[in-house]
Design a protein around this motif. Structure first.
Motif, PDB file in Angstrom:
ATOM      1  N   ASN A   1      26.245  37.883  47.089  1.00 23.95           N
ATOM      2  CA  ASN A   1      25.706  38.714  48.154  1.00 23.95           C
ATOM      3  C   ASN A   1      26.686  38.882  49.320  1.00 23.95           C
ATOM      4  O   ASN A   1      27.796  39.352  49.124  1.00 23.95           O
ATOM      5  N   ALA A   2      26.272  38.480  50.511  1.00 28.81           N
ATOM      6  CA  ALA A   2      27.096  38.705  51.707  1.00 28.81           C
ATOM      7  C   ALA A   2      28.417  37.940  51.635  1.00 28.81           C
ATOM      8  O   ALA A   2      29.423  38.393  52.184  1.00 28.81           O
ATOM      9  N   ARG A   3      28.430  36.796  50.978  1.00 26.16           N
ATOM     10  CA  ARG A   3      29.691  36.043  50.849  1.00 26.16           C
ATOM     11  C   ARG A   3      30.703  36.848  50.036  1.00 26.16           C
ATOM     12  O   ARG A   3      31.897  36.830  50.320  1.00 26.16           O
ATOM     13  N   THR A   4      30.224  37.562  49.018  1.00 25.40           N
ATOM     14  CA  THR A   4      31.110  38.434  48.248  1.00 25.40           C
ATOM     15  C   THR A   4      31.678  39.525  49.146  1.00 25.40           C
ATOM     16  O   THR A   4      32.878  39.813  49.105  1.00 25.40           O
ATOM     17  N   VAL A   5      30.836  40.106  49.981  1.00 28.74           N
ATOM     18  CA  VAL A   5      31.297  41.149  50.910  1.00 28.74           C
ATOM     19  C   VAL A   5      32.337  40.576  51.864  1.00 28.74           C
ATOM     20  O   VAL A   5      33.365  41.197  52.127  1.00 28.74           O
ATOM     21  N   ARG A   6      32.083  39.390  52.367  1.00 34.19           N
ATOM     22  CA  ARG A   6      33.028  38.746  53.292  1.00 34.19           C
ATOM     23  C   ARG A   6      34.382  38.513  52.599  1.00 34.19           C
ATOM     24  O   ARG A   6      35.440  38.717  53.193  1.00 34.19           O
ATOM     25  N   SER A   7      34.331  38.110  51.353  1.00 36.01           N
ATOM     26  CA  SER A   7      35.571  37.893  50.603  1.00 36.01           C
ATOM     27  C   SER A   7      36.320  39.196  50.372  1.00 36.01           C
ATOM     28  O   SER A   7      37.554  39.234  50.462  1.00 36.01           O
ATOM     29  N   VAL A   8      35.591  40.273  50.095  1.00 36.26           N
ATOM     30  CA  VAL A   8      36.234  41.592  49.958  1.00 36.26           C
ATOM     31  C   VAL A   8      36.874  41.971  51.288  1.00 36.26           C
ATOM     32  O   VAL A   8      38.017  42.436  51.337  1.00 36.26           O
TER      33      VAL A   8
ATOM     34  N   LYS B   1      26.312  42.965  39.158  1.00 37.93           N
ATOM     35  CA  LYS B   1      25.944  41.642  39.666  1.00 37.93           C
ATOM     36  C   LYS B   1      25.112  40.824  38.684  1.00 37.93           C
ATOM     37  O   LYS B   1      25.214  39.605  38.666  1.00 37.93           O
ATOM     38  N   ASP B   2      24.306  41.487  37.854  1.00 33.53           N
ATOM     39  CA  ASP B   2      23.474  40.741  36.906  1.00 33.53           C
ATOM     40  C   ASP B   2      24.303  40.031  35.840  1.00 33.53           C
ATOM     41  O   ASP B   2      23.894  38.990  35.332  1.00 33.53           O
ATOM     42  N   GLU B   3      25.457  40.588  35.505  1.00 29.35           N
ATOM     43  CA  GLU B   3      26.327  39.963  34.505  1.00 29.35           C
ATOM     44  C   GLU B   3      27.396  39.086  35.147  1.00 29.35           C
ATOM     45  O   GLU B   3      28.186  38.463  34.468  1.00 29.35           O
ATOM     46  N   ASN B   4      27.418  39.038  36.476  1.00 26.56           N
ATOM     47  CA  ASN B   4      28.438  38.285  37.201  1.00 26.56           C
ATOM     48  C   ASN B   4      27.793  37.066  37.859  1.00 26.56           C
ATOM     49  O   ASN B   4      27.183  37.165  38.914  1.00 26.56           O
ATOM     50  N   ARG B   5      27.957  35.923  37.239  1.00 33.10           N
ATOM     51  CA  ARG B   5      27.362  34.696  37.772  1.00 33.10           C
ATOM     52  C   ARG B   5      27.951  34.279  39.115  1.00 33.10           C
ATOM     53  O   ARG B   5      27.349  33.512  39.849  1.00 33.10           O
ATOM     54  N   ALA B   6      29.126  34.788  39.458  1.00 37.11           N
ATOM     55  CA  ALA B   6      29.777  34.398  40.713  1.00 37.11           C
ATOM     56  C   ALA B   6      29.362  35.283  41.889  1.00 37.11           C
ATOM     57  O   ALA B   6      29.747  35.017  43.017  1.00 37.11           O
TER      58      ALA B   6
ATOM     59  N   ASP C   1      44.095  50.370  51.751  1.00 40.20           N
ATOM     60  CA  ASP C   1      43.777  48.953  51.941  1.00 40.20           C
ATOM     61  C   ASP C   1      42.630  48.509  51.028  1.00 40.20           C
ATOM     62  O   ASP C   1      42.471  47.325  50.757  1.00 40.20           O
ATOM     63  N   ILE C   2      41.845  49.468  50.526  1.00 37.50           N
ATOM     64  CA  ILE C   2      40.686  49.171  49.688  1.00 37.50           C
ATOM     65  C   ILE C   2      41.068  49.101  48.207  1.00 37.50           C
ATOM     66  O   ILE C   2      40.280  48.713  47.373  1.00 37.50           O
ATOM     67  N   THR C   3      42.293  49.484  47.882  1.00 43.34           N
ATOM     68  CA  THR C   3      42.734  49.475  46.488  1.00 43.34           C
ATOM     69  C   THR C   3      43.041  48.046  46.071  1.00 43.34           C
ATOM     70  O   THR C   3      44.135  47.546  46.305  1.00 43.34           O
ATOM     71  N   LEU C   4      42.051  47.405  45.478  1.00 40.98           N
ATOM     72  CA  LEU C   4      42.183  46.007  45.087  1.00 40.98           C
ATOM     73  C   LEU C   4      42.267  45.911  43.566  1.00 40.98           C
ATOM     74  O   LEU C   4      41.583  46.630  42.853  1.00 40.98           O
ATOM     75  N   SER C   5      43.087  45.005  43.093  1.00 43.37           N
ATOM     76  CA  SER C   5      43.249  44.841  41.649  1.00 43.37           C
ATOM     77  C   SER C   5      42.074  44.061  41.062  1.00 43.37           C
ATOM     78  O   SER C   5      41.380  43.321  41.769  1.00 43.37           O
ATOM     79  N   ALA C   6      41.892  44.202  39.759  1.00 41.29           N
ATOM     80  CA  ALA C   6      40.852  43.437  39.071  1.00 41.29           C
ATOM     81  C   ALA C   6      41.102  41.950  39.233  1.00 41.29           C
ATOM     82  O   ALA C   6      40.161  41.159  39.411  1.00 41.29           O
ATOM     83  N   GLU C   7      42.362  41.561  39.211  1.00 35.72           N
ATOM     84  CA  GLU C   7      42.710  40.139  39.381  1.00 35.72           C
ATOM     85  C   GLU C   7      42.266  39.631  40.744  1.00 35.72           C
ATOM     86  O   GLU C   7      41.714  38.525  40.860  1.00 35.72           O
ATOM     87  N   GLU C   8      42.493  40.429  41.796  1.00 34.10           N
ATOM     88  CA  GLU C   8      42.054  40.022  43.147  1.00 34.10           C
ATOM     89  C   GLU C   8      40.535  39.910  43.211  1.00 34.10           C
ATOM     90  O   GLU C   8      40.005  38.954  43.775  1.00 34.10           O
ATOM     91  N   LEU C   9      39.852  40.894  42.615  1.00 33.67           N
ATOM     92  CA  LEU C   9      38.389  40.876  42.639  1.00 33.67           C
ATOM     93  C   LEU C   9      37.825  39.705  41.833  1.00 33.67           C
ATOM     94  O   LEU C   9      36.841  39.097  42.250  1.00 33.67           O
ATOM     95  N   LYS C  10      38.460  39.375  40.744  1.00 32.89           N
ATOM     96  CA  LYS C  10      38.033  38.218  39.943  1.00 32.89           C
ATOM     97  C   LYS C  10      38.249  36.924  40.739  1.00 32.89           C
ATOM     98  O   LYS C  10      37.440  36.010  40.666  1.00 32.89           O
ATOM     99  N   SER C  11      39.338  36.859  41.490  1.00 30.98           N
ATOM    100  CA  SER C  11      39.668  35.636  42.232  1.00 30.98           C
ATOM    101  C   SER C  11      38.613  35.300  43.276  1.00 30.98           C
ATOM    102  O   SER C  11      38.473  34.139  43.663  1.00 30.98           O
ATOM    103  N   ILE C  12      37.876  36.297  43.758  1.00 38.63           N
ATOM    104  CA  ILE C  12      36.845  36.041  44.769  1.00 38.63           C
ATOM    105  C   ILE C  12      35.434  36.102  44.169  1.00 38.63           C
ATOM    106  O   ILE C  12      34.446  36.031  44.893  1.00 38.63           O
ATOM    107  N   GLY C  13      35.355  36.270  42.853  1.00 42.71           N
ATOM    108  CA  GLY C  13      34.053  36.300  42.194  1.00 42.71           C
ATOM    109  C   GLY C  13      33.308  37.612  42.335  1.00 42.71           C
ATOM    110  O   GLY C  13      32.103  37.656  42.147  1.00 42.71           O
ATOM    111  N   ALA C  14      34.030  38.685  42.685  1.00 41.32           N
ATOM    112  CA  ALA C  14      33.368  39.974  42.878  1.00 41.32           C
ATOM    113  C   ALA C  14      33.085  40.667  41.543  1.00 41.32           C
ATOM    114  O   ALA C  14      32.190  41.499  41.459  1.00 41.32           O
ATOM    115  N   ILE C  15      33.880  40.340  40.525  1.00 44.64           N
ATOM    116  CA  ILE C  15      33.629  40.927  39.183  1.00 44.64           C
ATOM    117  C   ILE C  15      33.727  39.825  38.140  1.00 44.64           C
ATOM    118  O   ILE C  15      34.258  38.769  38.380  1.00 44.64           O
TER     119      ILE C  15
END
Length: 102
Positions: free
Chosen positions: A54-61, A46-51, A88-102
């Motif tokens: 917090n809880a909004r990231t969890v909601r997006s996941v 999270k420290d290197e991820n400006r996007a 169902d939890i197997t998410l791609s890096a592209e999906e995680l990037k799209s929601i700002g999780a990574i």
């Protein structure tokens, strides 16, 4: 300006479980284990991820996972539509990037 402490991976897991329950979803044990790993990885970066949001990231996941569960149900209506499984939890890096999780 009000600063909020970022959630830990464990706290993010509790938030996810709460969101799932409020949406009438259950999680199988393996799904919880995989989710914990994912959320701890997100929290550790999270420290290197400006996007990170917090809880909004969890909601997006949760929204991504819920969509995965719905797609699985559409392919096989004999499965429990209210159960989130490990796959169902197997998410791609592209999906995680799209929601700002990574």
């Amino acid at each position: 300006n009000v600063d909020f402490e970022d959630y830990s991976g464990e706290e993010m897991l509790e938030i996810f479980i709460s969101i799932a329950k409020s949406n009438c979803f259950e999680l199988e044990k393996r799904a919880i284990q995989r989710l914990k790993k994912l959320l701890c990885a997100i929290a550790s970066r999270k420290d290197e991820n400006r996007a990170f949001a917090n809880a909004r990231t969890v909601r997006s996941v949760f929204d991504l996972v819920r969509n995965r569960a719905a797609q699985r149900y559409l392919k096989d209506t004999s499965v429990n539509p209210d159960l989130i499984i490990a796959d169902d939890i197997t998410l791609s890096a592209e999906e995680l990037k799209s929601i700002g999780a990574i």
